[in-house]
Design a protein around this motif. Sequence first.
Motif, PDB file in Angstrom:
ATOM      1  N   ILE A  13     -31.006 -26.502 -31.471  1.00  0.00           N
ATOM      2  CA  ILE A  13     -31.116 -25.053 -31.285  1.00  0.00           C
ATOM      3  C   ILE A  13     -30.383 -24.304 -32.407  1.00  0.00           C
ATOM      4  O   ILE A  13     -30.882 -23.308 -32.939  1.00  0.00           O
ATOM      5  CB  ILE A  13     -30.576 -24.623 -29.903  1.00  0.00           C
ATOM      6  CG1 ILE A  13     -31.271 -25.421 -28.781  1.00  0.00           C
ATOM      7  CG2 ILE A  13     -30.789 -23.129 -29.683  1.00  0.00           C
ATOM      8  CD1 ILE A  13     -30.694 -25.200 -27.399  1.00  0.00           C
ATOM      9  N   ASP A  34     -20.444 -28.159 -38.591  1.00  0.00           N
ATOM     10  CA  ASP A  34     -21.067 -29.205 -37.772  1.00  0.00           C
ATOM     11  C   ASP A  34     -20.456 -30.537 -38.171  1.00  0.00           C
ATOM     12  O   ASP A  34     -20.255 -30.810 -39.358  1.00  0.00           O
ATOM     13  CB  ASP A  34     -22.595 -29.193 -38.011  1.00  0.00           C
ATOM     14  CG  ASP A  34     -23.340 -29.964 -36.939  1.00  0.00           C
ATOM     15  OD1 ASP A  34     -23.067 -31.174 -36.794  1.00  0.00           O
ATOM     16  OD2 ASP A  34     -24.184 -29.375 -36.236  1.00  0.00           O
ATOM     17  N   LEU A  35     -20.166 -31.363 -37.190  1.00  0.00           N
ATOM     18  CA  LEU A  35     -19.573 -32.684 -37.469  1.00  0.00           C
ATOM     19  C   LEU A  35     -20.635 -33.691 -37.893  1.00  0.00           C
ATOM     20  O   LEU A  35     -20.315 -34.808 -38.280  1.00  0.00           O
ATOM     21  CB  LEU A  35     -18.833 -33.166 -36.210  1.00  0.00           C
ATOM     22  CG  LEU A  35     -17.981 -34.419 -36.299  1.00  0.00           C
ATOM     23  CD1 LEU A  35     -16.891 -34.300 -37.361  1.00  0.00           C
ATOM     24  CD2 LEU A  35     -17.348 -34.745 -34.952  1.00  0.00           C
ATOM     25  N   ALA A  39     -26.518 -36.671 -33.072  1.00  0.00           N
ATOM     26  CA  ALA A  39     -27.497 -35.714 -32.531  1.00  0.00           C
ATOM     27  C   ALA A  39     -27.997 -34.739 -33.590  1.00  0.00           C
ATOM     28  O   ALA A  39     -28.995 -34.051 -33.375  1.00  0.00           O
ATOM     29  CB  ALA A  39     -26.877 -34.931 -31.376  1.00  0.00           C
ATOM     30  N   LEU A  59     -17.059 -30.425 -40.148  1.00  0.00           N
ATOM     31  CA  LEU A  59     -15.759 -30.401 -39.462  1.00  0.00           C
ATOM     32  C   LEU A  59     -15.937 -30.658 -37.971  1.00  0.00           C
ATOM     33  O   LEU A  59     -16.983 -30.333 -37.404  1.00  0.00           O
ATOM     34  CB  LEU A  59     -15.118 -29.013 -39.572  1.00  0.00           C
ATOM     35  CG  LEU A  59     -14.489 -28.562 -40.879  1.00  0.00           C
ATOM     36  CD1 LEU A  59     -13.937 -27.151 -40.684  1.00  0.00           C
ATOM     37  CD2 LEU A  59     -13.381 -29.504 -41.282  1.00  0.00           C
ATOM     38  N   ALA A  83     -22.125 -25.819 -30.931  1.00  0.00           N
ATOM     39  CA  ALA A  83     -21.746 -27.239 -31.044  1.00  0.00           C
ATOM     40  C   ALA A  83     -21.364 -27.812 -29.692  1.00  0.00           C
ATOM     41  O   ALA A  83     -20.558 -27.237 -28.960  1.00  0.00           O
ATOM     42  CB  ALA A  83     -20.577 -27.381 -32.021  1.00  0.00           C
ATOM     43  N   THR A 101     -15.369 -32.422 -27.280  1.00  0.00           N
ATOM     44  CA  THR A 101     -16.087 -31.365 -28.016  1.00  0.00           C
ATOM     45  C   THR A 101     -16.304 -30.119 -27.162  1.00  0.00           C
ATOM     46  O   THR A 101     -15.992 -28.998 -27.583  1.00  0.00           O
ATOM     47  CB  THR A 101     -17.449 -31.905 -28.515  1.00  0.00           C
ATOM     48  OG1 THR A 101     -17.192 -32.909 -29.482  1.00  0.00           O
ATOM     49  CG2 THR A 101     -18.296 -30.799 -29.138  1.00  0.00           C
ATOM     50  N   ILE A 124     -22.691 -20.370 -26.156  1.00  0.00           N
ATOM     51  CA  ILE A 124     -24.050 -20.769 -25.777  1.00  0.00           C
ATOM     52  C   ILE A 124     -23.950 -21.801 -24.655  1.00  0.00           C
ATOM     53  O   ILE A 124     -23.494 -22.927 -24.863  1.00  0.00           O
ATOM     54  CB  ILE A 124     -24.820 -21.366 -26.988  1.00  0.00           C
ATOM     55  CG1 ILE A 124     -24.776 -20.419 -28.196  1.00  0.00           C
ATOM     56  CG2 ILE A 124     -26.254 -21.708 -26.588  1.00  0.00           C
ATOM     57  CD1 ILE A 124     -25.402 -19.054 -27.992  1.00  0.00           C
ATOM     58  N   THR A 126     -25.514 -23.103 -20.453  1.00  0.00           N
ATOM     59  CA  THR A 126     -26.702 -23.710 -19.856  1.00  0.00           C
ATOM     60  C   THR A 126     -26.822 -23.404 -18.361  1.00  0.00           C
ATOM     61  O   THR A 126     -25.811 -23.176 -17.682  1.00  0.00           O
ATOM     62  CB  THR A 126     -26.622 -25.247 -20.064  1.00  0.00           C
ATOM     63  OG1 THR A 126     -27.534 -25.886 -19.194  1.00  0.00           O
ATOM     64  CG2 THR A 126     -25.236 -25.798 -19.737  1.00  0.00           C
ATOM     65  N   ASN A 179     -33.934 -25.171 -19.890  1.00  0.00           N
ATOM     66  CA  ASN A 179     -34.299 -26.254 -20.818  1.00  0.00           C
ATOM     67  C   ASN A 179     -35.104 -25.733 -22.008  1.00  0.00           C
ATOM     68  O   ASN A 179     -36.069 -25.002 -21.827  1.00  0.00           O
ATOM     69  CB  ASN A 179     -35.195 -27.281 -20.101  1.00  0.00           C
ATOM     70  CG  ASN A 179     -34.389 -28.294 -19.328  1.00  0.00           C
ATOM     71  OD1 ASN A 179     -33.303 -27.991 -18.863  1.00  0.00           O
ATOM     72  ND2 ASN A 179     -34.923 -29.488 -19.181  1.00  0.00           N
TER      73      ASN A 179
HETATM   74  N1  LIG Z   1     -31.177 -28.249 -25.436  1.00  0.00           N
HETATM   75  C1  LIG Z   1     -31.262 -27.500 -24.347  1.00  0.00           C
HETATM   76  O1  LIG Z   1     -32.249 -27.573 -23.598  1.00  0.00           O
HETATM   77  C2  LIG Z   1     -30.156 -26.511 -24.020  1.00  0.00           C
HETATM   78  C3  LIG Z   1     -30.356 -25.585 -22.988  1.00  0.00           C
HETATM   79  C4  LIG Z   1     -29.352 -24.642 -22.720  1.00  0.00           C
HETATM   80  C5  LIG Z   1     -28.181 -24.650 -23.460  1.00  0.00           C
HETATM   81  N2  LIG Z   1     -27.998 -25.578 -24.434  1.00  0.00           N
HETATM   82  C6  LIG Z   1     -26.743 -25.535 -25.213  1.00  0.00           C
HETATM   83  O2  LIG Z   1     -27.092 -25.186 -26.551  1.00  0.00           O
HETATM   84  C7  LIG Z   1     -26.198 -25.796 -27.477  1.00  0.00           C
HETATM   85  C8  LIG Z   1     -26.987 -26.570 -28.520  1.00  0.00           C
HETATM   86  O3  LIG Z   1     -27.775 -27.558 -27.864  1.00  0.00           O
HETATM   87  P1  LIG Z   1     -28.725 -28.521 -28.703  1.00  0.00           P
HETATM   88  O4  LIG Z   1     -29.763 -29.011 -27.785  1.00  0.00           O
HETATM   89  O5  LIG Z   1     -29.097 -27.876 -29.982  1.00  0.00           O
HETATM   90  O6  LIG Z   1     -27.706 -29.714 -29.010  1.00  0.00           O
HETATM   91  P2  LIG Z   1     -27.785 -30.845 -30.114  1.00  0.00           P
HETATM   92  O7  LIG Z   1     -27.172 -32.054 -29.487  1.00  0.00           O
HETATM   93  O8  LIG Z   1     -29.153 -30.945 -30.691  1.00  0.00           O
HETATM   94  O9  LIG Z   1     -26.843 -30.304 -31.284  1.00  0.00           O
HETATM   95  C9  LIG Z   1     -25.441 -30.246 -31.137  1.00  0.00           C
HETATM   96  C10 LIG Z   1     -24.832 -30.130 -32.531  1.00  0.00           C
HETATM   97  O10 LIG Z   1     -23.419 -30.043 -32.363  1.00  0.00           O
HETATM   98  C11 LIG Z   1     -22.789 -30.877 -33.343  1.00  0.00           C
HETATM   99  N3  LIG Z   1     -21.489 -31.329 -32.837  1.00  0.00           N
HETATM  100  C12 LIG Z   1     -21.254 -32.181 -31.792  1.00  0.00           C
HETATM  101  N4  LIG Z   1     -19.934 -32.384 -31.655  1.00  0.00           N
HETATM  102  C13 LIG Z   1     -19.323 -31.635 -32.607  1.00  0.00           C
HETATM  103  C14 LIG Z   1     -17.962 -31.416 -32.971  1.00  0.00           C
HETATM  104  N5  LIG Z   1     -16.943 -32.010 -32.308  1.00  0.00           N
HETATM  105  N6  LIG Z   1     -17.690 -30.580 -34.000  1.00  0.00           N
HETATM  106  C15 LIG Z   1     -18.699 -29.966 -34.678  1.00  0.00           C
HETATM  107  N7  LIG Z   1     -20.006 -30.151 -34.399  1.00  0.00           N
HETATM  108  C16 LIG Z   1     -20.311 -30.970 -33.376  1.00  0.00           C
HETATM  109  C17 LIG Z   1     -23.765 -32.035 -33.526  1.00  0.00           C
HETATM  110  O11 LIG Z   1     -23.567 -32.707 -34.763  1.00  0.00           O
HETATM  111  C18 LIG Z   1     -25.115 -31.330 -33.430  1.00  0.00           C
HETATM  112  O12 LIG Z   1     -25.572 -30.900 -34.698  1.00  0.00           O
HETATM  113  C19 LIG Z   1     -25.267 -26.676 -26.642  1.00  0.00           C
HETATM  114  O13 LIG Z   1     -24.058 -25.975 -26.462  1.00  0.00           O
HETATM  115  C20 LIG Z   1     -26.004 -26.853 -25.318  1.00  0.00           C
HETATM  116  O14 LIG Z   1     -25.100 -27.019 -24.253  1.00  0.00           O
HETATM  117  C21 LIG Z   1     -28.958 -26.508 -24.739  1.00  0.00           C
END
Ligand SMILES: NC(=O)c1ccc[n+]([C@@H]2O[C@H](COP(=O)([O-])OP(=O)(O)OC[C@H]3O[C@@H](n4cnc5c(N)ncnc54)[C@H](O)[C@@H]3O)[C@@H](O)[C@H]2O)c1
Length: 318
Positions: A13, A34-35, A39, A59, A83, A101, A124, A126, A179
């Motif tokens: 996202i 981003d770390l 993912a 980071l 993140a 995290t 952000i 859920t 979702n």
């Molecule tokens: N995917 C969904 O359906 C959904 C729905 C509602 C809310 N969300 C929320 O949206 C946000 C993004 O979700 P997503 O699906 O893109 O997740 P994702 O897993 O695709 O991406 C997460 C990103 O965070 C980075 N990350 C993880 N740990 C880290 C750390 N310690 N330091 C820095 N970066 C770090 C990862 O490298 C990755 O690029 C999340 O907070 C999630 O809870 C997701």
Amino acid sequence: MEKILVTGGSGFIGSHYLKRLLQTDEMFEVVNVDLLTYASNPANTNSFEKDKRYAFRKLDIADTSSIISLFENHHFTQVVHFAAESHVDRSIQSAEPFIHTNIAGTYTLLQSARKFQVKRFIQISTDEVYGSFPVGRAEENTPLNPQNPYAASKASADLLCQSFANTYDFPVIITRCTNNYGPHQHREKFIPSIITACLQNKPVAIYGDGLQERDWLHVADHCEAIELIRRKGKLQEIYHIGAECTISNREVANRVLSLMKRDKEQITYVADRLGHDVRYSLNTAKIQTELGWKPKISFTDGIEKVVDWYKNQWESCL
Ligand SMILES: NC(=O)c1ccc[n+]([C@@H]2O[C@H](COP(=O)([O-])OP(=O)(O)OC[C@H]3O[C@@H](n4cnc5c(N)ncnc54)[C@H](O)[C@@H]3O)[C@@H](O)[C@H]2O)c1
């Protein structure tokens, strides 16, 4: 000029959000922190990497000294915090990275943002923080009732945000979305996993009876809502984002199989996920009436294009 910190911008996202942000001609600076965990996909940011307004820093958001020096160097005015560890199944195997995290990382960001007097912090979150909703829809003030370690870690982060707002008058807004689906989602997530199984001619595994219901929103609609909230959302508020159209996992799988021209017989029902929530559903009237947002992409149109996108990306390499 705004100086925006986006965390997790190399994930699903976050990368769509950055693309959306950088599509405008506005002047701002944005730093993606981003770390690059398993993912992420660094290629997600290829299309805007040369934009002079954009910078990347690898980071850990829970690394306090690095995050403090980041804030010292950049003087951020806004934070959009994506993140997270985001996969429920992984949280059931081991909750530790989620606590690191999602909870400690969010706390570190909140502390730094407060110290450096950030004007807007968008958390952000859920729909999972409310737990299962067999009937009806959660309101923004419904008590949190998370049922798995991922949901509990996100709920904890949300509560930390609210505690900062209440205690320090910290300028936070929480968004809770249903979702998401769209291009660039990790292969472990539900819709990409069905497409992968089809392309590999493997069984499509569905948990339990497949009757769990979710509300699916196209990631572009989600990012548009976040951008609106970043600009016009009221501080200290919570906003729900969703399509208000729940659909069972079985139905999602059937639709994807049909678009992939596969037979429903390819579905195999496997032992249910531990503590699997039956249904999530959000009331999204607030963002619709206060900010005038509503989703533009129906699931029927969106899923067809998204399945095509994955087929084009993956057909030759799986
Ligand atoms: N995917 C969904 O359906 C959904 C729905 C509602 C809310 N969300 C929320 O949206 C946000 C993004 O979700 P997503 O699906 O893109 O997740 P994702 O897993 O695709 O991406 C997460 C990103 O965070 C980075 N990350 C993880 N740990 C880290 C750390 N310690 N330091 C820095 N970066 C770090 C990862 O490298 C990755 O690029 C999340 O907070 C999630 O809870 C997701």
